[in-house]
Design an enzyme around this catalytic site. Structure first.
Site, PDB file in Angstrom:
ATOM      1  N   HIS A  98     -52.023   7.064   6.588  1.00  0.00           N
ATOM      2  CA  HIS A  98     -50.759   7.239   7.314  1.00  0.00           C
ATOM      3  C   HIS A  98     -49.552   6.710   6.554  1.00  0.00           C
ATOM      4  CE1 HIS A  98     -51.899   3.112   8.445  1.00  0.00           C
ATOM      5  NE2 HIS A  98     -50.615   2.898   8.703  1.00  0.00           N
ATOM      6  N   ASP A 100     -46.138   4.815   8.062  1.00  0.00           N
ATOM      7  CA  ASP A 100     -45.865   4.124   9.326  1.00  0.00           C
ATOM      8  C   ASP A 100     -44.829   4.847  10.177  1.00  0.00           C
ATOM      9  OD1 ASP A 100     -47.583   2.026   8.735  1.00  0.00           O
ATOM     10  OD2 ASP A 100     -46.011   0.912   7.678  1.00  0.00           O
ATOM     11  N   HIS A 249     -50.736   4.892   3.244  1.00  0.00           N
ATOM     12  CA  HIS A 249     -51.731   3.846   2.988  1.00  0.00           C
ATOM     13  C   HIS A 249     -52.933   3.988   3.904  1.00  0.00           C
ATOM     14  CE1 HIS A 249     -48.865   2.027   5.842  1.00  0.00           C
ATOM     15  NE2 HIS A 249     -49.863   1.295   6.296  1.00  0.00           N
ATOM     16  N   ARG A 264     -47.457  -8.754   9.710  1.00  0.00           N
ATOM     17  CA  ARG A 264     -46.761  -7.561   9.235  1.00  0.00           C
ATOM     18  C   ARG A 264     -45.334  -7.559   9.753  1.00  0.00           C
ATOM     19  NH1 ARG A 264     -45.668  -2.352  10.289  1.00  0.00           N
ATOM     20  NH2 ARG A 264     -46.959  -0.796   9.263  1.00  0.00           N
TER      21      ARG A 264
HETATM   22  C1  SIN Z   1     -51.162  -1.183   8.445  1.00  0.00           C
HETATM   23  O1  SIN Z   1     -51.386   0.011   8.433  1.00  0.00           O
HETATM   24  O2  SIN Z   1     -50.050  -1.632   8.633  1.00  0.00           O
HETATM   25  C2  SIN Z   1     -52.299  -2.177   8.189  1.00  0.00           C
HETATM   26  C3  SIN Z   1     -52.610  -2.270   6.743  1.00  0.00           C
HETATM   27  C4  SIN Z   1     -53.771  -3.192   6.475  1.00  0.00           C
HETATM   28  O3  SIN Z   1     -54.377  -3.722   7.414  1.00  0.00           O
HETATM   29  O4  SIN Z   1     -54.092  -3.393   5.298  1.00  0.00           O
END
Ligand code: SIN
Length: 273
Positions: A98, A100, A249, A264
């Protein structure tokens, strides 16, 4: 340069050393670092020691902050979302390729993660360079996708499942849906990037889901080629900052039985054009 930059892969990602992120960066250092961030798309800073407030302050140097829509912030810190997987849980947060919040009118420009607890092995995050992926498309595919918009929604089943365990008590699972260009132009670099993603893109605008699927799948498979990727092997106290406008990612879910905890912080973005 006031810091050292080491590429993780030829296409994307750099390890930055020689900076202490718990203190504000000098304006000329921040300017240089921003250039590297835009060019390399993912910056990795090992061995940082950051409180939640210092992560907020550090991330804010790269743009105005935004609250992630589905997770309550940690106590007293609305911008700091906990990304947690417990040893008894099967599903990890965001475990579908995805970009974000592409379902918002102005999806996040970027985000940072700070690693607090990391499994002894596994739990890496893969990023891919959507600008390089666009460049490598054939002219024929570029011509087909350049004029298209796509509908992005927050409630596709596969990704909704990954959030279920983490929904805050007071957060209603709203549904957000927005259309954005399939190929967006980065507002700071002018680079064209593929801007559809498996977690949130439902279909091309004015196409059915069924008709959209073959071309969407072609774009997803293409973008995931290892040549466009870098893989982050987390260490405790590692800080990672990514440009969400030009990357996708995928957090790998291969550590069931272990705890993994990161904080985050999201950076507010523009309306994609
Ligand atoms: C996310 O998608 O923000 C999580 C990324 C992660 O857990 O490495």
């Amino acid at each position: 340069m006031n810091f050292k930059v080491q590429s993780i892969s030829p296409s994307i990602g750099s390890i930055i050393s020689g900076l202490n992120l718990s203190e504000p960066l000098a304006p000329h250092v921040l300017q240089e670092l921003r250039k590297v961030w835009l060019q390399r798309k993912v910056l990795v800073f090992p061995k940082q020691s950051l409180t939640p407030q210092q992560q907020v302050d550090c991330t804010r140097q790269f743009g105005e902050l935004d609250q992630y829509p589905f997770i309550e912030g940690i106590k007293g810190m609305p911008y700091v979302a906990e990304i947690l997987k417990l040893p008894n849980e099967e599903i990890n947060f965001g475990g579908v390729w995805h970009s974000d919040t592409s379902y918002l009118i102005n999806p996040a420009a970027g985000a940072s993660l700070y690693a607090l607890e990391i499994p002894p092995i596994g739990g890496d995050t893969i990023f891919c360079n959507m600008g390089a992926a666009y460049q490598a498309l054939t002219n024929d595919i570029k011509e087909r996708v350049n004029p298209l918009n796509a509908v992005n929604t927050s409630n596709k089943t596969a990704v909704s499942k990954t959030r279920a365990a983490r929904l805050g008590k007071n957060i209603e699972p709203d549904v957000y849906t927005h259309s954005h260009p399939v190929i967006r132009t980065h507002p700071e670099t002018g680079e064209k990037t593929i801007y559809v993603n498996e977690a949130h893109t439902l279909c091309f605008e004015n196409w059915s889901e069924k008709d959209s699927q073959p071309l969407l799948n072609l774009l997803y498979q293409h973008a995931r080629k290892p040549e466009f990727q870098c893989r982050i092997k987390w260490q405790k106290n590692m800080f990672v900052l990514w440009d969400n406008r030009s990357t996708h990612h995928y957090p790998i879910n291969d550590y069931t039985g272990y705890r993994r905890l990161l904080h985050r912080v999201s950076i507010k973005g523009d309306i994609p054009t």
